[in-house]
Design an enzyme around this catalytic site. Structure first.
Site, mmCIF file in Angstrom:
data_model
loop_
_atom_site.group_PDB
_atom_site.id
_atom_site.type_symbol
_atom_site.label_atom_id
_atom_site.label_comp_id
_atom_site.label_asym_id
_atom_site.label_seq_id
_atom_site.Cartn_x
_atom_site.Cartn_y
_atom_site.Cartn_z
ATOM 1 C CB CYS A 6 12.799 21.641 -6.907
ATOM 2 S SG CYS A 6 11.725 22.357 -8.168
ATOM 3 C CG HIS B 217 14.849 18.661 -9.771
ATOM 4 N ND1 HIS B 217 14.157 18.005 -8.775
ATOM 5 C CD2 HIS B 217 14.042 19.654 -10.206
ATOM 6 C CE1 HIS B 217 12.964 18.563 -8.625
ATOM 7 N NE2 HIS B 217 12.867 19.571 -9.473
ATOM 8 C CD GLU C 123 16.211 15.433 -7.687
ATOM 9 O OE1 GLU C 123 16.919 16.422 -7.454
ATOM 10 O OE2 GLU C 123 15.067 15.514 -8.201
#
Ligand code: MN
Length: 239
Positions: free
Chosen positions: A107, A212, A214
């Protein structure tokens, strides 16, 4: 061989005086077989020592980037900027590229990579996009939920790591890459044409994504592939 060390940038909250990081980043590195090293805010000399000791670098998500770094004045819709974090991450990224340290940018991280190497970004994607219909890139849905599709370039590292050509990603970015820096090429795009992934054409492993992973690897195992890619490249760098 001991595990490769992956440096991870944090979000430096200037008011609270904290350096903070979402667990998805360091747990992703751990799951992929790397040893996370959280990089707090520190002076340049210490950062140079960090660069001598890490085998990989993860540039994480966060707030908007100071537009002066890509030669622009602030747009009215520019969000909060953190000059301390901008300076630290742009320096880290430039030095890591010089040393060919493997990098994964997530990002804000992919935007930092692009800006550090001479590219530009949209300060406010919604109002600056002039290439037709734009999708919703600031989703109103759980953070782990994929809301828009991206297509990957066939020969890209990204495609190799994720394994599929098209898939849905989560999306909460207010900014996005505009002109790609000369050392990168586009590797992922959403249906509206927004650049969602890049990789280096000069370095061994410098990969960035606009979504994202994660927040997704827990529910979509393919996303762990990105962390595996970084850690495996870090293993090779360490040798
Ligand atoms: Mn998006």
């Amino acid at each position: 061989m001991s595990r490769p060390i992956v440096g991870i940038t944090c979000d430096y909250d200037l008011e609270k005086g904290t350096s903070q990081l979402h667990s998805g980043y360091y747990e992703g590195v751990l799951k992929a077989g790397g040893l996370p090293f959280l990089i707090p805010n520190m002076d340049k000399e210490s950062i140079s020592d960090v660069l001598d000791n890490i085998d990989g670098l993860l540039l994480t998500g966060g707030q908007d980037v100071e537009p002066a770094y890509f030669g622009e004045s602030p747009h009215p819709k520019l969000g909060f900027v953190n000059p301390i974090r901008d300076e630290l991450e742009i320096y880290l990224c430039k030095e890591a590229i010089k040393k060919d340290i493997p990098i994964l940018g997530i990002c804000r991280g992919v935007q930092i990579m692009n800006i550090a190497m001479g590219g530009t970004i949209y300060q406010d994607l919604d109002s600056q996009w002039d290439r037709g219909m734009l999708l919703k890139h600031s989703q109103s849905a759980p953070r782990w939920y994929g809301t828009h599709e991206v297509g990957l370039v066939e020969s890209s590292i990204l495609k190799k790591l994720i394994g599929t050509e098209k898939f849905r990603v989560n999306s909460f970015h207010h900014q996005a890459i505009k002109e790609i820096a000369p050392c990168f090429r586009e590797t992922a795009q959403s249906e509206d044409g927004v650049i969602e992934g890049i990789e280096s054409i000069t370095n061994t492993f410098a990969v960035g994504v606009q979504w994202h992973p994660e927040r997704m690897w827990d529910t979509d195992k393919r996303m762990l592939g990105l962390f595996m890619g970084l850690v495996n490249a870090a293993k090779l760098y360490k040798k």
